[in-house]
Enzyme design. Structure first.
Site, PDB file in Angstrom:
ATOM      1  N   SER A  98     -53.151   0.054  50.783  1.00 16.24           N
ATOM      2  CA  SER A  98     -52.351   1.041  51.519  1.00 16.24           C
ATOM      3  C   SER A  98     -50.954   1.118  50.920  1.00 16.24           C
ATOM      4  O   SER A  98     -50.401   2.208  50.713  1.00 16.24           O
ATOM      5  CB  SER A  98     -52.224   0.622  52.980  1.00 16.24           C
ATOM      6  N   THR A  99     -50.386  -0.046  50.635  1.00 14.91           N
ATOM      7  CA  THR A  99     -49.020  -0.127  50.124  1.00 14.91           C
ATOM      8  C   THR A  99     -48.880   0.488  48.735  1.00 14.91           C
ATOM      9  O   THR A  99     -47.807   0.933  48.359  1.00 14.91           O
ATOM     10  CB  THR A  99     -48.589  -1.610  50.101  1.00 14.91           C
ATOM     11  N   TYR A 148     -61.808  -5.194  53.546  1.00 16.85           N
ATOM     12  CA  TYR A 148     -60.457  -4.814  53.991  1.00 16.85           C
ATOM     13  C   TYR A 148     -60.599  -4.165  55.362  1.00 16.85           C
ATOM     14  O   TYR A 148     -61.009  -3.019  55.473  1.00 16.85           O
ATOM     15  CB  TYR A 148     -59.825  -3.864  52.971  1.00 16.85           C
ATOM     16  N   LYS A 174     -59.772  -9.333  54.530  1.00 10.59           N
ATOM     17  CA  LYS A 174     -58.343  -9.133  54.784  1.00 10.59           C
ATOM     18  C   LYS A 174     -58.239  -8.562  56.184  1.00 10.59           C
ATOM     19  O   LYS A 174     -58.683  -7.453  56.452  1.00 10.59           O
ATOM     20  CB  LYS A 174     -57.778  -8.156  53.751  1.00 10.59           C
ATOM     21  N   THR A 229     -56.258  -7.217  58.976  1.00  9.46           N
ATOM     22  CA  THR A 229     -54.998  -6.574  59.373  1.00  9.46           C
ATOM     23  C   THR A 229     -55.150  -6.063  60.797  1.00  9.46           C
ATOM     24  O   THR A 229     -55.475  -4.889  61.028  1.00  9.46           O
ATOM     25  CB  THR A 229     -54.610  -5.440  58.405  1.00  9.46           C
ATOM     26  N   ASP A 280     -47.635  -8.976  58.262  1.00 13.18           N
ATOM     27  CA  ASP A 280     -46.600  -9.942  57.862  1.00 13.18           C
ATOM     28  C   ASP A 280     -45.791 -10.429  59.065  1.00 13.18           C
ATOM     29  O   ASP A 280     -45.296 -11.550  59.072  1.00 13.18           O
ATOM     30  CB  ASP A 280     -45.658  -9.301  56.840  1.00 13.18           C
ATOM     31  N   GLU A 281     -45.671  -9.562  60.070  1.00  8.01           N
ATOM     32  CA  GLU A 281     -44.883  -9.926  61.258  1.00  8.01           C
ATOM     33  C   GLU A 281     -45.628 -10.937  62.140  1.00  8.01           C
ATOM     34  O   GLU A 281     -45.064 -11.479  63.080  1.00  8.01           O
ATOM     35  CB  GLU A 281     -44.475  -8.666  62.056  1.00  8.01           C
TER      36      GLU A 281
HETATM   37  C1  LIG Z   1     -50.698  -0.773  56.455  1.00 10.83           C
HETATM   38  C2  LIG Z   1     -49.953  -1.849  55.766  1.00 10.83           C
HETATM   39  O1  LIG Z   1     -49.058  -1.575  54.986  1.00 10.83           O
HETATM   40  N1  LIG Z   1     -50.318  -3.087  56.050  1.00 10.83           N
HETATM   41  C3  LIG Z   1     -49.797  -4.222  55.362  1.00 10.83           C
HETATM   42  C4  LIG Z   1     -50.890  -5.151  55.038  1.00 10.83           C
HETATM   43  O2  LIG Z   1     -51.864  -5.292  55.725  1.00 10.83           O
HETATM   44  C5  LIG Z   1     -48.755  -5.030  56.114  1.00 10.83           C
HETATM   45  O3  LIG Z   1     -48.139  -5.826  55.146  1.00 10.83           O
HETATM   46  C6  LIG Z   1     -47.728  -4.208  56.853  1.00 10.83           C
HETATM   47  O4  LIG Z   1     -47.194  -3.212  56.010  1.00 10.83           O
HETATM   48  C7  LIG Z   1     -46.575  -5.043  57.374  1.00 10.83           C
HETATM   49  O5  LIG Z   1     -47.052  -6.123  58.089  1.00 10.83           O
HETATM   50  C8  LIG Z   1     -45.612  -4.216  58.229  1.00 10.83           C
HETATM   51  O6  LIG Z   1     -46.251  -3.828  59.420  1.00 10.83           O
HETATM   52  C1  LIG Z   2     -51.624  -5.092  52.650  1.00  9.28           C
HETATM   53  C2  LIG Z   2     -52.094  -3.760  52.876  1.00  9.28           C
HETATM   54  O1  LIG Z   2     -52.407  -3.321  53.930  1.00  9.28           O
HETATM   55  C3  LIG Z   2     -52.328  -2.950  51.764  1.00  9.28           C
HETATM   56  O2  LIG Z   2     -51.410  -2.581  51.064  1.00  9.28           O
HETATM   57  O3  LIG Z   2     -53.472  -2.604  51.554  1.00  9.28           O
END
Ligand SMILES: CC(=O)N[C@H](C=O)[C@@H](O)[C@H](O)[C@H](O)CO
Ligand SMILES: CC(=O)C(=O)O
Length: 288
Positions: free
Chosen positions: A44-45, A133, A161, A163, A187-188
């Protein structure tokens, strides 16, 4: 494959083209300064769901070329276009990626049988390993422990992973799958996930905050919870400020403040206003 993986950001220029020089700088910053154990590429990032197949391949290629074998590499290849996912899985495997990952197929309401077919089709096409994921808040796909168990019956599917903020489910998964790799994705919530015994974490904010993430994770593993909590508090002050200002855009502005040519986000993600760029700069001064 345990440890901390940065969900790698990609530098795009103002027209939305990949900025190779900037991407290489982000990669080096993650290895040299954030000192993470690996990179999770085209998640996603990485703005993966807004770019073409050729661009995804270019990012896989540049990243492997820059990293060589210095840190571990996970290639996110998931796509609602299963043929594309398989093509990318072959491409990343040929480049030497240590593992693959694929987002649960989204948009259409695929049933579990379809999801299972998707994962087995991707991973059985290559000589590599798969990390599921799971990110229900973006995909709408929620899987149960029993369903994960069915996916994990394929020995090439080595982990997930995770999330999500469901710590009951996370605990049940840890209990049920002691030998699979579980990576925390928010991360939070890193400290809470570390206390439950995850094997690692994959995060967007590690692009800038890798050092604190490392401290949280290692202190938790040593049972030094009060110390870890203090660092999670500072980290979450930072993450709250970043989320309020626009997640990926603000992380890129912070990288720029650190001298890394992180560029812009890909449209339809918008550019930050001058005011928000100012806020991003003040975040960079406040936390470092
Ligand atoms: C959608 C997304 O970016 N998810 C990231 C990884 O799972 C996280 O690192 C979050 O960006 C982060 O925890 C902030 O909410
Ligand atoms: C860590 C995360 O959600 C991503 O970038 O795929």
């Amino acid at each position: 494959m345990k440890g901390l993986f940065t969900a790698l950001m990609v530098s795009y220029d103002e027209e939305g083209n990949i900025n190779e020089k900037g991407l290489r700088e982000i990669i080096r910053y993650n290895i040299d300064v954030n000192r993470v154990d690996g990179l999770y590429v085209n998640g996603s990032t990485g703005e993966n769901f807004m770019i073409s197949t050729e661009e995804k391949k270019e990012i896989f290629r540049i990243t492997k070329d820059e990293v060589k074998d210095r840190v571990k590499l996970i290639a996110q290849v998931g796509s609602v276009n299963l043929k594309e996912a398989i093509e990318l899985a072959k491409y990343a495997t040929d480049l030497g990626y240590d593992a693959l990952s694929a987002v649960t197929p989204f948009y259409y309401k695929f049933d579990f049988e379809e999801i299972k077919h998707y994962y087995n089709s991707i991973i059985n096409a290559v000589n590599n390993k798969m990390i599921i994921y799971s990110i229900p808040f973006l995909t709408g796909v929620n899987m149960s422990v029993t369903q994960f168990e069915e996916l994990f019956e394929n020995e090439k599917i080595i982990g997930v992973k995770f999330t999500a903020g469901d710590f009951y489910l996370l605990e049940r998964m840890r209990r049920a799958f002691p030998d699979k790799l579980i990576y925390a994705g928010f991360d939070e919530m890193l400290l809470s996930a570390a206390v439950l015994g995850v094997d690692g974490a994959i995060g967007s904010t590690f692009n800038v905050n890798g050092e604190r993430a490392r401290q949280i994770f290692e202190l938790a593993q040593q049972g030094k919870i009060a110390e870890a909590r203090e660092i999670q508090h500072v980290t979450n002050d930072l993450i709250t400020d970043v989320l309020d200002n626009g997640l990926y855009q603000t992380l890129k502005e912070i990288l720029k403040e650190k001298g890394v040519d992180a560029g812009y986000c890909r449209q339809p993600m918008k550019k930050l206003s001058d005011e928000k760029i100012g806020i991003a700069k003040s975040i960079a001064r406040k936390y470092w």
